[in-house]
Motif scaffolding. Sequence first.
Motif, PDB file in Angstrom:
ATOM      1  N   ALA A  18       0.830  -1.203   0.000  1.00 26.56           N
ATOM      2  CA  ALA A  18       0.000   0.000   0.000  1.00 26.56           C
ATOM      3  C   ALA A  18       0.868   1.258   0.000  1.00 26.56           C
ATOM      4  N   GLU A  19       1.939   1.234   0.809  1.00 24.25           N
ATOM      5  CA  GLU A  19       2.848   2.388   0.853  1.00 24.25           C
ATOM      6  C   GLU A  19       3.543   2.588  -0.488  1.00 24.25           C
ATOM      7  N   LYS A  20       3.893   1.483  -1.134  1.00 29.74           N
ATOM      8  CA  LYS A  20       4.573   1.568  -2.433  1.00 29.74           C
ATOM      9  C   LYS A  20       3.698   2.248  -3.473  1.00 29.74           C
ATOM     10  N   LEU A  21       2.387   1.971  -3.433  1.00 32.22           N
ATOM     11  CA  LEU A  21       1.458   2.542  -4.416  1.00 32.22           C
ATOM     12  C   LEU A  21       0.768   3.799  -3.899  1.00 32.22           C
ATOM     13  N   ASN A  22       1.130   4.209  -2.659  1.00 36.24           N
ATOM     14  CA  ASN A  22       0.563   5.415  -2.073  1.00 36.24           C
ATOM     15  C   ASN A  22      -0.961   5.338  -1.958  1.00 36.24           C
ATOM     16  N   ILE A  23      -1.451   4.194  -1.479  1.00 36.58           N
ATOM     17  CA  ILE A  23      -2.875   4.033  -1.210  1.00 36.58           C
ATOM     18  C   ILE A  23      -3.036   3.540   0.224  1.00 36.58           C
ATOM     19  N   SER A  24      -4.272   3.526   0.708  1.00 42.14           N
ATOM     20  CA  SER A  24      -4.505   3.112   2.088  1.00 42.14           C
ATOM     21  C   SER A  24      -4.375   1.598   2.228  1.00 42.14           C
ATOM     22  N   GLN A  25      -4.088   1.143   3.457  1.00 39.28           N
ATOM     23  CA  GLN A  25      -4.011  -0.291   3.695  1.00 39.28           C
ATOM     24  C   GLN A  25      -5.352  -0.983   3.447  1.00 39.28           C
ATOM     25  N   PRO A  26      -6.483  -0.396   3.896  1.00 38.27           N
ATOM     26  CA  PRO A  26      -7.774  -1.028   3.567  1.00 38.27           C
ATOM     27  C   PRO A  26      -7.998  -1.129   2.060  1.00 38.27           C
ATOM     28  N   GLY A  27      -7.529  -0.113   1.311  1.00 36.83           N
ATOM     29  CA  GLY A  27      -7.677  -0.157  -0.145  1.00 36.83           C
ATOM     30  C   GLY A  27      -6.882  -1.295  -0.753  1.00 36.83           C
ATOM     31  N   MET A  28      -5.659  -1.517  -0.252  1.00 39.69           N
ATOM     32  CA  MET A  28      -4.847  -2.612  -0.764  1.00 39.69           C
ATOM     33  C   MET A  28      -5.434  -3.958  -0.346  1.00 39.69           C
ATOM     34  N   SER A  29      -5.945  -4.036   0.884  1.00 38.71           N
ATOM     35  CA  SER A  29      -6.589  -5.276   1.320  1.00 38.71           C
ATOM     36  C   SER A  29      -7.792  -5.600   0.436  1.00 38.71           C
ATOM     37  N   GLY A  30      -8.540  -4.563   0.072  1.00 34.46           N
ATOM     38  CA  GLY A  30      -9.672  -4.777  -0.826  1.00 34.46           C
ATOM     39  C   GLY A  30      -9.236  -5.271  -2.194  1.00 34.46           C
ATOM     40  N   ALA A  31      -8.124  -4.702  -2.694  1.00 35.02           N
ATOM     41  CA  ALA A  31      -7.612  -5.145  -3.994  1.00 35.02           C
ATOM     42  C   ALA A  31      -7.182  -6.603  -3.929  1.00 35.02           C
ATOM     43  N   LEU A  32      -6.537  -6.996  -2.822  1.00 33.69           N
ATOM     44  CA  LEU A  32      -6.106  -8.387  -2.665  1.00 33.69           C
ATOM     45  C   LEU A  32      -7.314  -9.320  -2.623  1.00 33.69           C
ATOM     46  N   ASN A  33      -8.364  -8.917  -1.932  1.00 35.89           N
ATOM     47  CA  ASN A  33      -9.574  -9.750  -1.874  1.00 35.89           C
ATOM     48  C   ASN A  33     -10.197  -9.916  -3.258  1.00 35.89           C
ATOM     49  N   ARG A  34     -10.209  -8.853  -4.037  1.00 41.06           N
ATOM     50  CA  ARG A  34     -10.765  -8.938  -5.395  1.00 41.06           C
ATOM     51  C   ARG A  34      -9.911  -9.840  -6.278  1.00 41.06           C
ATOM     52  N   LEU A  35      -8.597  -9.773  -6.108  1.00 41.12           N
ATOM     53  CA  LEU A  35      -7.707 -10.653  -6.873  1.00 41.12           C
ATOM     54  C   LEU A  35      -7.914 -12.110  -6.473  1.00 41.12           C
ATOM     55  N   ARG A  36      -8.085 -12.341  -5.188  1.00 46.48           N
ATOM     56  CA  ARG A  36      -8.325 -13.706  -4.724  1.00 46.48           C
ATOM     57  C   ARG A  36      -9.626 -14.259  -5.290  1.00 46.48           C
ATOM     58  N   GLN A  37     -10.643 -13.416  -5.352  1.00 45.89           N
ATOM     59  CA  GLN A  37     -11.919 -13.858  -5.913  1.00 45.89           C
ATOM     60  C   GLN A  37     -11.786 -14.164  -7.407  1.00 45.89           C
ATOM     61  N   TYR A  38     -11.058 -13.299  -8.129  1.00 44.36           N
ATOM     62  CA  TYR A  38     -10.923 -13.489  -9.576  1.00 44.36           C
ATOM     63  C   TYR A  38     -10.158 -14.767  -9.884  1.00 44.36           C
ATOM     64  N   PHE A  39      -9.023 -14.995  -9.192  1.00 42.43           N
ATOM     65  CA  PHE A  39      -8.189 -16.158  -9.481  1.00 42.43           C
ATOM     66  C   PHE A  39      -8.608 -17.395  -8.691  1.00 42.43           C
ATOM     67  N   ASN A  40      -9.565 -17.220  -7.772  1.00 39.70           N
ATOM     68  CA  ASN A  40     -10.014 -18.332  -6.927  1.00 39.70           C
ATOM     69  C   ASN A  40      -8.826 -18.993  -6.224  1.00 39.70           C
ATOM     70  N   ASP A  41      -7.983 -18.150  -5.666  1.00 41.12           N
ATOM     71  CA  ASP A  41      -6.756 -18.611  -5.022  1.00 41.12           C
ATOM     72  C   ASP A  41      -6.346 -17.560  -3.999  1.00 41.12           C
ATOM     73  N   ASP A  42      -5.706 -17.992  -2.893  1.00 42.58           N
ATOM     74  CA  ASP A  42      -5.282 -17.044  -1.861  1.00 42.58           C
ATOM     75  C   ASP A  42      -4.160 -16.125  -2.316  1.00 42.58           C
ATOM     76  N   LEU A  43      -3.355 -16.558  -3.290  1.00 38.78           N
ATOM     77  CA  LEU A  43      -2.219 -15.803  -3.836  1.00 38.78           C
ATOM     78  C   LEU A  43      -1.101 -15.623  -2.806  1.00 38.78           C
ATOM     79  N   LEU A  44      -1.427 -15.192  -1.591  1.00 42.14           N
ATOM     80  CA  LEU A  44      -0.466 -15.096  -0.492  1.00 42.14           C
ATOM     81  C   LEU A  44      -1.058 -15.785   0.729  1.00 42.14           C
ATOM     82  N   THR A  45      -0.225 -16.539   1.441  1.00 43.05           N
ATOM     83  CA  THR A  45      -0.691 -17.201   2.656  1.00 43.05           C
ATOM     84  C   THR A  45       0.274 -16.919   3.797  1.00 43.05           C
TER      85      THR A  45
END
Length: 306
Positions: free
Chosen positions: A27-54
């Motif tokens: 989130a800091e790297k992209l200059n966005i909020s942590q909740p915003g990055m968490s939301g992006a990760l959740n959307r990626l997990r839904q799209y790929f149907n995979d945790d991506l990071l564990t």
Amino acid sequence: MHFNGLDLNLIVALDAILTERNVTRAAEKLNISQPGMSGALNRLRQYFNDDLLTQNGKQMIPTPLGAALSVPAKEILATVRSRLTVQTRFLPQEAQRSFTVMVSDYAATIFLANVLRALSVEAPGMTFDLHQYADLPSEALETGRIDVLLGPQQALSQNHPFKPLFADDFVGVACADNDAVDDVTEIETFLAMRHVLVRLGGSGLPTTDATFLERSFSPRRIEVIVPSWSLVPHYLMGTQRIAIFHRRLAHDYARHFPLRIFEIPATLPAFEECVQWRASSRGDRAIQWLIERMETHARMLDTVSA
């Protein structure tokens, strides 16, 4: 913008998350909020149907799919960045560009320094970030971590264009006081002497001479291994050690160190230095101009050495 149901903005988030392996740092790297990055990760997990990071203890590690997506994500972003920097009107004197170049200290010493000296006048707005050889130089190019790779053909990627620049061969070097090398006429005697060996990168990439000798002859007696060519003379001084050097570099260093240069009692394959760039950079006039200037200076190098 979406492609096959994927918000393409998420590719930037995917790259940051897989690179940083930490939601807060991404989130800091992209200059966005942590909740915003968490939301992006959740959307990626839904799209790929995979945790991506564990979670693994205190660390986050990529899943097999996450690891497999890391390189394509970087390649996509590198292509986009390259396309966005294309200029229809390119004037070197006015260009403001920064290039990241991976190069060994051999090529940096006998070639690239002269190129950049000229470019400081021809293109004063250009800046250059030189990186030492990594374990996978071609991967660094493909993922966009570097713009240009200088190295032998075996270090290059098969997926991107390259051009040969100049050739070199190999000689033996020793401290000037080491007169034992004057009587070396057999390869077995040469291999039995005390050698300083160069291995590049964190895991020790073999150099051209080392690869050939290891395949063709008995093992050398290796006494010291160093990570760069520039260190070799320091480990020859005051000893009976020897090393194999590119001929151009040997004569360059002999101007600064008391070195004895001698012919190796075997014919090693010629070494050819090449320059490589990403296929996606074909339309980038600044990159192409830089390659052309390197080719010009390579021809000048051959003329001076002739």
